[in-house]
Design an enzyme around this catalytic site. Structure first.
Site, PDB file in Angstrom:
ATOM      1  CG  ASN A 165      -0.316  -0.155   2.509  1.00 23.01           C
ATOM      2  OD1 ASN A 165       0.789  -0.686   2.622  1.00 23.01           O
ATOM      3  ND2 ASN A 165      -0.966   0.306   3.555  1.00 23.01           N
ATOM      4  CD  GLU A 263       1.993  -0.189  10.515  1.00 21.75           C
ATOM      5  OE1 GLU A 263       0.897  -0.633  10.925  1.00 21.75           O
ATOM      6  OE2 GLU A 263       2.149   0.357   9.426  1.00 21.75           O
ATOM      7  CB  CYS A 297      -1.823   0.265   8.527  1.00 19.99           C
ATOM      8  SG  CYS A 297      -0.623   1.590   8.440  1.00 19.99           S
ATOM      9  CD  GLU A 474       8.372   1.082  10.688  1.00 18.19           C
ATOM     10  OE1 GLU A 474       7.230   0.722  10.378  1.00 18.19           O
ATOM     11  OE2 GLU A 474       9.358   1.022   9.910  1.00 18.19           O
TER      12      GLU A 474
END
Ligand code: NAD
Length: 495
Positions: A165, A263, A297, A474
């Site tokens: 994505n 993640e 996400c 992150e």
């Protein structure tokens, strides 16, 4: 050539020039493998190129190369690393037009979205260039008997499993801090978006990153991805993708006690109270779910509305959703394509199941095509209202342009609904009451909360989830922690 020239050439010919068709190991593109896979343009549902499927030997060579390169890169001065990473940002920007068009054709997103991703990638290198010479330890007070301090040392070879994505910016958000910290890299892009990571690895070398420091192996996740997860030479594994694959990766990495950042997506809520402006709520919710066709996400896939403003917000939102024109990403549409036929079928299955449960579908609800060409993998912007807390459309990550609406009356109820999934990535709260905003923000079990905005913040803020959204952070200065290990040193002051 400008992005428009490259785009026009592709729209006419269906081909992109000079695509790397094999792995990037030790500073060069390897000879193409016999095992190849087609890459599809989701906006046309047509194959446009082939790439190599890596095998055990390719991944082994990439990791061995990275291990050798890590040994010398950790000795390069922080100032020199800083200069090289700043060069990377410049070279990315110089090649932004080509990278953006390749990203649109490979992923299905719009050109504007891809251009934003390339600029974010350049910024990530700039940001971590600035951190490379500030990775200080600290002096620790043990009294006069000792001098004590800590060092932050690079972890060594780092593995990066990248989703489809955000292929460019997910690559950059792992690779930039890894290089800044003195680590080397092996990356594996997703099967459906292999090309931009290969091009970025070439550009890194052009910018002065030593050969062998960043390697990219393309291929199947269950194949080369799994091999990377199992390899004891990988000292930190950064994985972005689905919960089920993340759990699998964690299990494969466990015997080596490999450090992990996971993640894994979310079902993030936007909560709007009765004192919020319905126009602003509808605008925030629109961008939260329809950006990148909902394949984010941290998408705002649940809108939790106070009953007093429900009708006003949904009237505005439904009208805007109805006006969206999904089309090929190179033709300046409002929304791009779904990344793969498989993923389109997954979204459709979620929505069909909701319909069969009698869902209150306010708009959308089915697959569609680019109306100019009659082609492509697209899903209509979809809004499903008045869902119960346990409805699968509330609980499952659909990862498409599908917004689930829940209604509430009290603050406690809103908090309970917002926290009521197995995910905990981000959340947003719309209210004029500062005290309430802070109470709700503090009650959210997630990694980031924004107030009166949805996409607030940027790469300077740490990003990551709680619960099944994963662990580790992150972006931000915290993004360096995964790539450094702390060593304590004590010196006896005795004579
Ligand atoms: P996935 O988790 O299967 O793929 C993500 C990455 O993992 C890809 O690079 C893939 O090649 C790799 N991979 C797959 N199997 C592997 C294995 N056994 N070992 C090591 N690596 C492996 O995701 P998907 O099937 O492409 O998408 C499915 C769902 O994942 C979506 O519906 C969405 O919910 C979620 N997703 C989340 C994100 C995110 O940003 N968190 C991104 C993409 C997909």
């Amino acid at each position: 050539m400008t992005a428009q020239d490259i785009a026009q050439g592709y729209l006419t010919s269906g081909k992109l020039d000079n695509l790397p068709d094999s792995h990037f190991i030790n500073g060069r593109v390897t000879p193409p493998s016999n095992r190849k896979m087609e890459s599809f343009d989701p906006g046309r549902a047509e194959a446009f190129a082939e790439f190599s499927l890596g095998d055990d030997g390719d991944m082994d060579r990439a990791i061995a190369t990275a291990e050798k390169a890590a040994a010398s890169w950790r000795l390069v001065s922080p100032g020199a690393r800083c200069t090289i990473l700043n060069n990377v940002a410049r070279v990315f920007r110089e090649n932004a037009d080509r990278l953006s068009v390749v990203e649109v054709v490979d992923s299905g997103k719009t050109l504007a979205e891809a251009e934003g991703d390339i600029e974010s990638s350049a910024r990530l290198f700039e940001y971590y260039a600035g951190a490379a010479d500030k990775l200080d330890g600290r002096s620790v007070n043990l009294g006069t008997a000792y001098t004590a301090f800590t060092l932050r040392e690079p972890v060594g070879v780092t593995g990066h499993i990248i989703p489809w994505n955000y292929p460019t910016s997910t690559f950059a958000r792992g690779v930039a801090p890894a290089l800044a910290a003195g680590c080397s890299v092996v990356a594996k892009p997703a099967e459906t978006t292999p090309f931009t990571a290969l091009i970025m690895a070439e550009l890194l070398c052009e910018a002065g990153v030593p050969e062998g420091l960043v390697n990219v192996v393309t291929g199947l996740g269950s194949d080369v991805g799994a091999q990377m997860a199992r390899d004891p030479r990988i000292k930190q594994l950064t994985f972005t993708g689905s919960v089920s694959t993340g759990i699998n990766v964690a299990q494969m990495a466990a015997p080596n006690v490999t450090r992990l950042t996971l993640e894994l997506g979310g079902k993030s809520p936007l909560i709007a109270f009765d004192d919020a402006d319905p126009e602003k709520v509808a605008d925030g919710a629109y961008w939260a779910i329809f950006s990148n066709s909902g394949q984010i996400c941290s998408a705002g896939s649940r809108l939790i509305l106070h009953k007093a403003i429900r009708d006003d917000v949904l009237a505005i939102l439904t009208e805007r959703a109805n006006s969206i024109r999904p089309a090929h990403g190179l033709t300046a549409p409002d929304m791009g394509a779904i990344n793969s036929e498989l993923h389109l079928a997954r979204i459709k299955a979620h929505v069909d199941a909701a319909k069969s449960r009698g869902a209150n579908l306010l708009t959308g609800g089915d697959v569609t095509v680019d109306t100019e060409t009659g082609k492509g993998w697209f899903f209509q912007p979809t809004v499903i209202a008045d869902l119960a807390a346990n409805d699968p459309a509330v609980q499952d990550e659909i990862f498409g342009p599908v917004l689930s609406i829940q209604n509430f009356e009290s603050e406690d109820e809103a908090i309970q609904l917002a926290n009521g999934t197995e995910f905990g990535l981000i959340a947003s709260v719309y209210t004029q009451d500062v005290g309430r905003a802070m109470r709700v923000a503090s009650a959210m079990d997630c990694g980031q909360v924004s107030v009166n905005d949805y996409w607030a913040g940027g790469l300077e803020l740490p990003f990551g989830g709680n619960k099944k959204s994963g662990y580790g952070r992150e972006k931000g200065l915290e993004g360096l922690d995964a790539y450094t290990k702390v060593k304590s040193i004590t010196i006896s002051n005795a004579s």
